[in-house]
Design an enzyme around this catalytic site. Structure first.
Site, PDB file in Angstrom:
ATOM      1  N   GLU A  50     -55.890 -56.705 -11.616  1.00  0.00           N
ATOM      2  CA  GLU A  50     -56.584 -56.105 -10.477  1.00  0.00           C
ATOM      3  C   GLU A  50     -56.551 -54.616 -10.162  1.00  0.00           C
ATOM      4  O   GLU A  50     -57.550 -54.166  -9.833  1.00  0.00           O
ATOM      5  CB  GLU A  50     -56.143 -56.866  -9.279  1.00  0.00           C
ATOM      6  CG  GLU A  50     -56.248 -58.546  -9.266  1.00  0.00           C
ATOM      7  CD  GLU A  50     -55.511 -59.673  -9.967  1.00  0.00           C
ATOM      8  OE1 GLU A  50     -54.260 -58.786 -10.649  1.00  0.00           O
ATOM      9  OE2 GLU A  50     -55.538 -60.622  -9.933  1.00  0.00           O
ATOM     10  N   ASN A  77     -54.628 -71.502 -16.502  1.00  0.00           N
ATOM     11  CA  ASN A  77     -53.937 -71.818 -15.100  1.00  0.00           C
ATOM     12  C   ASN A  77     -55.172 -71.679 -14.228  1.00  0.00           C
ATOM     13  O   ASN A  77     -55.093 -72.451 -13.164  1.00  0.00           O
ATOM     14  CB  ASN A  77     -52.709 -71.310 -14.890  1.00  0.00           C
ATOM     15  CG  ASN A  77     -52.060 -71.654 -13.705  1.00  0.00           C
ATOM     16  OD1 ASN A  77     -51.844 -73.044 -13.546  1.00  0.00           O
ATOM     17  ND2 ASN A  77     -51.820 -70.968 -12.773  1.00  0.00           N
ATOM     18  N   ARG A  98     -54.363 -64.950   0.881  1.00  0.00           N
ATOM     19  CA  ARG A  98     -53.524 -65.834   0.411  1.00  0.00           C
ATOM     20  C   ARG A  98     -51.957 -65.415   0.549  1.00  0.00           C
ATOM     21  O   ARG A  98     -51.655 -64.110   0.556  1.00  0.00           O
ATOM     22  CB  ARG A  98     -53.718 -65.991  -1.232  1.00  0.00           C
ATOM     23  CG  ARG A  98     -52.555 -66.488  -2.117  1.00  0.00           C
ATOM     24  CD  ARG A  98     -52.930 -66.695  -3.499  1.00  0.00           C
ATOM     25  NE  ARG A  98     -51.872 -66.669  -4.381  1.00  0.00           N
ATOM     26  CZ  ARG A  98     -51.762 -66.791  -5.784  1.00  0.00           C
ATOM     27  NH1 ARG A  98     -52.839 -66.759  -6.302  1.00  0.00           N
ATOM     28  NH2 ARG A  98     -50.680 -66.627  -6.348  1.00  0.00           N
ATOM     29  N   THR A 151     -56.434 -67.087  -8.089  1.00  0.00           N
ATOM     30  CA  THR A 151     -56.648 -68.387  -6.961  1.00  0.00           C
ATOM     31  C   THR A 151     -56.514 -67.538  -5.598  1.00  0.00           C
ATOM     32  O   THR A 151     -55.534 -66.891  -5.476  1.00  0.00           O
ATOM     33  CB  THR A 151     -55.745 -69.335  -7.286  1.00  0.00           C
ATOM     34  OG1 THR A 151     -55.917 -69.795  -8.701  1.00  0.00           O
ATOM     35  CG2 THR A 151     -55.970 -70.495  -6.438  1.00  0.00           C
TER      36      THR A 151
END
Lengths: 1191, 334
Positions: A65, A1010, A115, A32
């Protein structure tokens, strides 16, 4: 003439649309707020959408990642155009590869939805901390400020990297841009082809590794040449600004949209200038225009697009000579630095310019922080910065948007400064996640956005709960492009989709005078609703002269066969009274949209929706507002008066949605928060709750065991305790012989119940007279609320059951252990939380939990309240979340401390001669197996602590600090399959191999829950998930067998819904085993596409079909040379299909690709049969076939 | 020997037809039915209600929990091309019709007028040679009269007949007060065939769980009696073809049905129990029986034991009951 397509999409889609089309490979991993980019790429590939060279890009999900960056690096080195999408911690995991990619002068763009980073707390929201952390990697940094820019810069970055050979990060603000829906002009394929030069693409290919023209790259270098070689790249970086600018020029030529490395807006003779990048630039621009136009100010804003390398030449050329003071605004924080990075670069640039080019005057430069973690950045804040700049001694290193009462860095903001124009419709909608408000609003944006005369913008705010969550939608509509990247400040339309939201008190605070307010009056009728509204809200309505409309939406919805989703009804009301479009044409457009959405479902469904629309209009009423407020009702308190001070002062503010008002001093300095605070947040999210029937109940404890939210509690007590019981208090004789005076009560904490009904499903008994009636049944809450509140208060006065008297080995016994994990914000009917709760019941008072990031860290540790609780002695689970990727290692660290301090404590105990020898001996030799053993050890520790307090030897103080370790700690490493199977796999493996006494609990939902259902290596064959839109074609990893292969790891696979007793046994065995343990727990999940009420049934079917065989491998058994492997479930008795096709994740493939679904289902069945035969062989072999016991 | 028969205006090689069942769920199986000798195949039913509910369930479950939490705004990939409409059924029908030479007849169970009409039209376009209306309707509403139920059947038949040019059969249930009159009314309304009788999914109780279990048992040969009765009564009195279904497990039941007056005899249970290839046993058994009993054609047998053609026509009516009671004593009891 080029035909351009205009569309309303969000920033993620805007960026991914381009990135996908100008690359060949996307290596992806969900995080996210960037996940959508990867999801869309995967989806487009599965739909066969091609890139601009006519080929379908290859989209590959990696294990984390770091893996995505590694695979990207490899793909780039071998000549493919490759990209990835990420954010936050994901970008940090890419850092090592980023240095390599840049060092090797590789053309690539990474797209980042910027973020915040996990520091004192994790935050999924937007700021620039992540991208600022990678500025030394050698990647150039190009910032987008809006949805359109995210689209355009994705192309510009790619064209630039191909020419410059230097890799780029293209970033935009997480959520604010990535999730904002806005109307943009799409680039055509032709335009993209004009910008991307094929000759440069070919150059990239020919730089690739190839055995046809071999060379090596990535050597190890020595002190003699590394330094010089590092300097070789400088000319490439030097050329970057010109290259980017030339691409931007070309882009303007092709598309008509002009961008520059720095874009200056405002008065050409401005004296005060803000320098900023990202979405805040648009806010600054709006504010500057407003102040210059209305107050004749001389202000300007310099928007930075190419931040790295920052071109002094272009910067100075764009900065007006008139400027006297500059504020550099940054959405990041570097503790201990002399300033945030862009501030330092700007100061440096100006100083260097003065030194080298003789800049006439050095402006006064200050730097400030704003907008961390998506904190709002509004025109009022922007004005506050300009006001500060006009001071003689403006505050440097300031903050704006918060109240800093500690270091007093914050600027004062005049919140009444609102610049929104009345030419724009500004609408706010308060809804529930479950009522479809956001979906309807997105649809409205689409409907209005499709009108060529209109522009539309939508941004949505969600709360931190996964069940009963509230949403606030901020929509703007107007005839000019809308670039206001901040929440609606002054709404001329407010939709309140749940009546009880009015009691929150803040829903009208942003209402403009004479705004239109639409209220869903359910359960009341519009005619009677005025009297139900609390006094302060009535006063606000009167004072602001609000125009009030009401509809009993739930009734209209029910009457029209639409169930509980009121979205179409409220959307129709909005169109009918908001005046965005003429009423008739608006209703026509809604109907047209309904037709489009439902036409495949048949005329009948369309007709039903049309009727609902018509009936909505009939039932929508204007509510007369009297001149005087008449209500006798005050707003209810957010938390009860007996809540602790911190909850009153801090938590309550967050619960009330007023956390923005909390000053710095109110918050803990190191991220430490009190346990046991969910109980103060009575959410009352379900109108239906379970009611206990003492006469039918057999007191088995099943309902309490499966309750995901810990709302069902049991106690037994002497009948004399009932003297002061309320008259409605329910009680039954305990169902055990020989205890005639003992009573039993099962108490439902109804205000905390989410209404999932799992308790009813788990109840094994039915009334003899009426088969539909069980010992626990769902019923309306309202009629029993008051009685039950009194019952709960009384229940809490009943003594807690002595843990020494509880049979820990049975489900029946465990119900008497109070859960120390209660009332979490997990999804209603969550399949994970019953396991977490069980953990807290069995071992809570000596439990340490290391929790991987994911659902469990969110429902377990997301502000404002904490479900991890404390017992009546003040003991309870100590919980922490480090990261997603390192949880096994993090938990192992807990064990290392425990082991070390235990050893040290034992050493000190032996050394301190003044302590009674017998006591020392019993402390050191104590067996700690049963609850009574542990209780006795605690008593000994308490005794020795008292003695230590009176000993002056400094070793006594040392011992006092660590002596609690003598009570055996239960260390659990908890997380989901995304962690255990993928990102944390190597850590899990290493910890399994460590032999240390830790317990790993994997709550396996077989998907990344999630982040919204992406495939993990636990996703089963044939299931559809994001990144596996065509059905997963590879089987699920057998983590149990992997762990068993070590020989000395305790392993269990459990499913509470299939066999709670086996689950309980496994938890206890794992904890008792003095080495490493692994429990794989089947967790049904909303991402399976099931009716969550049937979650336990699905668990049972998973076991009965052999998809989830229940096993235990207990190395302790090897002592007696018995077989440590036990198969606890019976041979599969139903086909896989019978379990799988109850779930949308499997079923949907049968609709999209029936042949493939059938094929994968057959393979899945074969895999089950094969695995079962392996398991059977293991279970029937002698113990000698397993690894021997190591000493 | 001439086994040919005519059903709904179609000439069939013989009277044994595979009735609507899960066996017709794939083209491969339909081909196997043809290879095993079926003279026609009735496809399993397209249930409009199931499509609607499946569609509603998928939409509900795919959107449950969405747009609620910032990290997981949805849980499934966007599925632009998934459809829960009749497409897969119609594709199967189309492929089957193109693959086999025998007639493939669509079976339809609707719940709305538009459903009946639209799906019937789609079946015609997909290549069905006929349509069987599987009207499944339990009048649990105590205010609905028998007449209303009957009108509903007629209305559905008329709507579908008006919408398609294909022959249309109605599969009846045995719970009409006056089956003869109902059959006549359907015949008058244009039914091309009437099939006797539909088997309902009737509930059972699970006493361990105290739950109702809807299930379907395979038919037994005992069950042929009711259809036999009505076929025998109706033979020769209607325009529509007559189909017999229920309880066909051996060539004996085939013969009986034909003698009662059926134009075709349909079977499912025997094939589910014994496999698709068992169909050839039925056909060969019929042929053997005819051979043994010197019948040269099915036409010869058809209706030979119908009410019209038996010695005592009242045997099918009240006397039939009396006769059974008499025979109950057995030939050798006092």
């Amino acid at each position: 003439m080029i035909e351009r397509k205009v569309t309303t999409i969000d920033g993620n889609e805007a960026a991914a649309y381009v990135a996908y089309r100008i690359n060949e490979i996307c290596t992806i991993y969900p995080i996210t707020p960037s996940s959508t980019m990867a999801e869309l790429a995967d989806q487009w590939a599965s739909e066969g959408i091609k890139n601009i060279w006519g080929s379908i890009p290859l989209v590959v999900e990696m294990q984390h990642e770091g893996g995505a960056a590694g695979a990207a690096h490899g793909a780039l080195q071998t000549g493919a155009l490759t990209t990835t999408f990420t954010a936050s911690q994901g970008l940090l995991l890419m850092i090592p590869n980023m240095y390599k990619i840049a060092g090797e002068l590789t053309s690539a763009v990474f797209h980042v939805a910027a973020r915040a980073l996990a520091t004192q707390g994790l935050s999924i929201f937007g700021d620039h901390q992540d991208v600022m952390s990678v500025r030394s990697t050698g990647f150039c940094m190009l910032a987008s400020a809006s949805v359109q820019e995210a689209h355009d810069m994705a192309l510009i970055a790619q064209a630039a990297t191909l020419e410059a050979r230097v890799p780029f990060i293209h970033f935009f603000d997480g959520f604010r841009t990535s999730h904002e829906i806005n109307k943009i002009t799409l680039l055509t394929e032709d335009e993209m082809r004009k910008i991307i030069r094929d000759d440069l693409v070919l150059d990239h290919r020919y730089r690739a590794l190839s055995p046809e023209r071999p060379f090596i790259r990535g050597t190890a270098q020595n002190p003699d040449t590394y330094f010089q070689a590092r300097e070789t790249v400088n000319p490439f970086y030097a050329k970057v600004p010109e290259i980017v600018q030339s691409v931007m020029d070309k882009f303007a030529e092709v598309t008509g949209r002009r961008y520059n490395l720095f874009d200056y807006f405002g008065d050409p003779d401005a004296e005060r200038v803000i320098i900023i990048m990202g979405s805040g630039a648009d806010t600054a621009r709006e504010t500057v225009n407003y102040l210059n136009n209305n107050y004749s100010e001389k202000l300007g804003v310099l928007q930075v697009r190419l931040y790295q390398p920052l071109s002094a030449l272009h910067f100075l050329a764009n900065l007006p000579n008139s400027v006297k003071s500059i504020a550099v605004l940054e959405r990041t924080k570097e503790p201990g630095a002399t300033g945030e990075p862009m501030y330092l670069e700007i100061v440096n640039t100006l100083v260097e310019a003065q030194q080298t080019t003789g800049l006439r005057m050095l402006p006064h430069v200050i730097g400030g922080r704003y907008g961390l973690s998506s904190k709002e950045f509004t025109p009022a804040m922007c004005k506050a910065v300009f006001d500060e700049l006009s001071k003689d001694k403006p505050k440097n290193h300031f903050t704006v948007g918060i109240i800093d009462d500690v270091m007093h860095t914050s600027l004062n903001v005049d919140t009444s400064f609102v610049i929104e124009s009345d030419e724009v419709v500004r609408a706010m909608f308060f809804g529930l996640g479950a009522d479809g408000t956001v979906g309807a609003n997105k649809n409205s944006i689409k409907i209005i956005g499709e009108d060529p005369e209109f522009y539309a913008q939508g941004y949505f705010v969600y709360d931190s709960k996964k069940s009963g969550s509230q949403t606030v939608s901020h929509l703007r509509f107007g005839h000019n492009p809308i670039q206001s990247p901040y929440l609606v400040q002054s709404a001329n339309f407010i939709g309140i989709h749940q009546f009880n939201f009015l009691d929150r008190g803040d829903v009208l605070s942003r209402a403009a005078p004479r705004a239109v307010v639409l209220l869903n009056t359910s359960p009341h009728e519009p005619e009677e609703v005025w009297d139900k509204i609390a006094l302060p809200i009535q006063e606000e309505i009167i004072a602001k002269k609000l125009e009030l409309y009401g509809i009993n939406a739930e009734k209209v919805s029910r009457d029209n066969g639409m169930g509980s989703r009121i979205n179409t009804i409220m959307q129709t009301c909005f169109f009918a009274i908001s005046k965005v479009l003429p009423r008739e044409s608006a209703i026509d457009k809604i109907k047209h949209s309904i037709e489009k959405t439902y036409s495949r479902k048949g005329d009948e469904v369309v007709r039903k929706n049309f009727i609902a629309v018509d009936n909505t209009l009939v039932n929508l009423h204007r509510i007369p507002v009297p001149e005087q407020a008449t209500s006798k009702r005050a707003l209810p308190a957010i938390v009860p008066a007996n809540a602790p001070a911190f909850v009153q002062k801090v938590t309550a503010m967050m619960i009330a949605g007023r956390g923005d008002e909390l000053p710095v001093s109110a918050l803990p300095v190191d991220g430490t928060y009190p346990s046991a605070t969910t109980k103060w947040e009575k959410r009352n999210i379900s109108n239906f709750i379970p009611i206990w029937e003492p006469d039918i109940c057999i007191q088995c404890g099943n309902c309490s065991m499966v309750c995901p939210h810990g709302v069902i509690r049991s106690k037994f007590y002497h009948q004399s305790s009932l003297e002061k019981a309320p008259s409605a208090f329910k009680t039954a004789p305990i169902d055990a012989r020989g205890f005639p005076d003992i009573r039993y009560t099962l108490q439902v904490y109804l205000e905390d119940c989410t209404g999932c009904s799992l308790c009813v499903e788990a109840c094994p008994v039915k009334s003899k007279e009426k088969a539909s009636r069980k010992a626990i049944n769902m019923a309306l809450k309202a009629p029993v609320l008051e009685d039950e509140q009194a019952n709960i208060s009384f229940f809490e006065t009943l003594p807690e059951v002595d843990r020494g008297r509880v049979d820990f080995s049975t489900v029946r016994g465990v119900q008497f252990l109070p859960p120390l994990f209660e009332f979490s914000g997990a999804c209603s009917g969550c399949g994970e939380t019953p396991y977490v709760k069980l953990l807290s019941q069995l071992f809570g008072d000596r439990l340490l939990v290391a929790n991987a990031t994911g659902c469990s860290s969110i429902y377990g540790g997301n502000q404002p309240t904490t479900p991890w609780s404390v017992n009546s002695e003040g003991r309870g689970p100590a919980w922490s979340n480090s990261l997603f990727e390192d949880n096994a290692e993090f938990g192992l660290g807990f064990r290392l401390t425990s082991d070390k301090h235990l050893t040290y404590a034992r050493e000190l105990l032996k050394e301190l001669s003044s302590i009674d020898k017998e006591l020392v001996e019993s402390l050191l030799e104590a067996e700690q197996v049963t609850e009574i053993d542990i209780r006795r050890q605690r008593d000994r520790v308490t005794e020795v602590k008292k003695k230590l307090e009176n000993i002056t030897d400094p070793r006594a103080a040392q011992l006092l600090a660590i002596i609690d370790h003598l009570v055996r700690r239960s260390i659990w490493i908890v997380g989901g399959d995304g962690w255990a199977y993928d990102i944390g796999s190597s850590g899990v493996d290493h910890v399994l191999a460590s032999g240390r006494d830790v317990n790993i609990l994997v709550m396996d939902t077989e998907v990344y829950s999630n982040t919204g259902g992406q495939m993990s290596k636990a996703t089963p064959l044939g299931a559809v998930a994001k990144f596996a839109a065509a059905g997963k074609s590879v089987g699920k990893k057998d983590l149990a067998l992997q762990a068993i292969s070590y020989g000395n790891v305790y392993v269990a696979r459990v499913a509470l819904g299939a066999n709670p007793q086996q689950t309980l046994l496994a938890f206890r065995e794992a904890e008792a085993y003095p080495g490493t343990s692994l429990i794989l727990a089947y967790s049904h999940c909303i991402a399976h596409g099931i009716n969550m009420q049937r979650g336990l049934d699905q668990q049972r079917l998973a076991v009965e079909s052999g998809h989830w065989p229940l096993v235990r491998y207990n190395p302790a058994v090897r002592e007696s040379c018995e077989n440590p492997f036990v198969l606890d479930s019976a041979r599969p008795k139903i086909p896989l299909k019978k379990y799988a096709y109850n779930e949308v994740r499997y079923r949907v493939l049968a609709h999209t690709n029936p042949k493939e679904a059938e094929h994968l289902m057959e393979l899945g069945q074969q895999a089950i049969n094969q695995r079962w035969s392996i398991y059977e062989e293991m279970a029937t072999s002698s113990g000698a076939v397993f690894q021997p016991k190591f000493k | 020997m001439d086994l040919r028969t005519t059903y709904m205006g179609m000439e069939l090689k013989h009277p044994i037809v595979a009735s609507a069942s899960p066996l017709s769920g794939t083209v491969a199986n339909i081909k196997r039915l043809e290879d095993a000798g079926a003279s026609a195949v009735i496809m399993f039913s397209l249930f409009e209600e199931q499509l609607q509910q499946e569609s509603a369930a998928l939409e509900y479950l795919m959107t449950a929990g969405t747009e609620s939490f910032a990290e997981s705004l949805n849980y499934f990939p966007r599925m632009s091309d998934y459809t829960v409409g009749p497409d897969s059924y119609l594709n199967l029908l189309r492929n089957a019709s193109e693959t086999v030479d025998i007639p493939v007849i669509g079976s339809l169970n609707g719940i709305t007028n538009t459903g009946w009409i639209d799906y019937a039209r789609s079946m015609q376009q997909a290549g069905a040679r006929g349509i069987e209306l599987n009207i499944y309707y339990i009048p649990a509403d105590l205010n609905i009269s028998g007449r209303e139920v009957e009108d509903r059947y007629i209305e559905i038949l008329k709507s579908v007949k008006a919408a398609v040019s294909l022959p249309v059969a109605v599969k009846l249930n045995p719970f009409f007060s006056a089956i003869g009159s109902m059959a006549k009314a359907l015949d008058d309304a244009g039914a091309d065939a009437l099939v006797f009788f539909n088997r309902f999914y009737q509930p059972d109780f699970d006493l361990n769980k105290m739950e109702v279990m809807p299930n379907l048992q395979l038919s037994t040969t005992e069950e042929i009696r009711l259809p036999l009765l009505w076929l025998a009564i109706l033979y020769g009195r209607l325009q529509a073809s007559l189909g017999a279904t229920r309880g066909v497990h051996s060539p004996v039941e085939v013969v009986k049905y034909l003698m009662a007056g059926a134009d075709v005899v349909m079977t499912t249970s025997a094939l589910l129990k014994n496999g698709i290839d068992y169909l050839s046993n039925l056909r060969d058994g019929l042929s053997t029986w005819m051979d043994m009993h010197n019948y040269v054609s099915v036409a010869q047998m058809k209706g030979s034991m119908s009410q019209h053609n038996v010695t005592d026509p009242t045997a099918f009516e009240r006397a039939n009951y009396i006769k059974i009671l008499e025979s109950y004593k057995g030939d050798y009891t006092a």
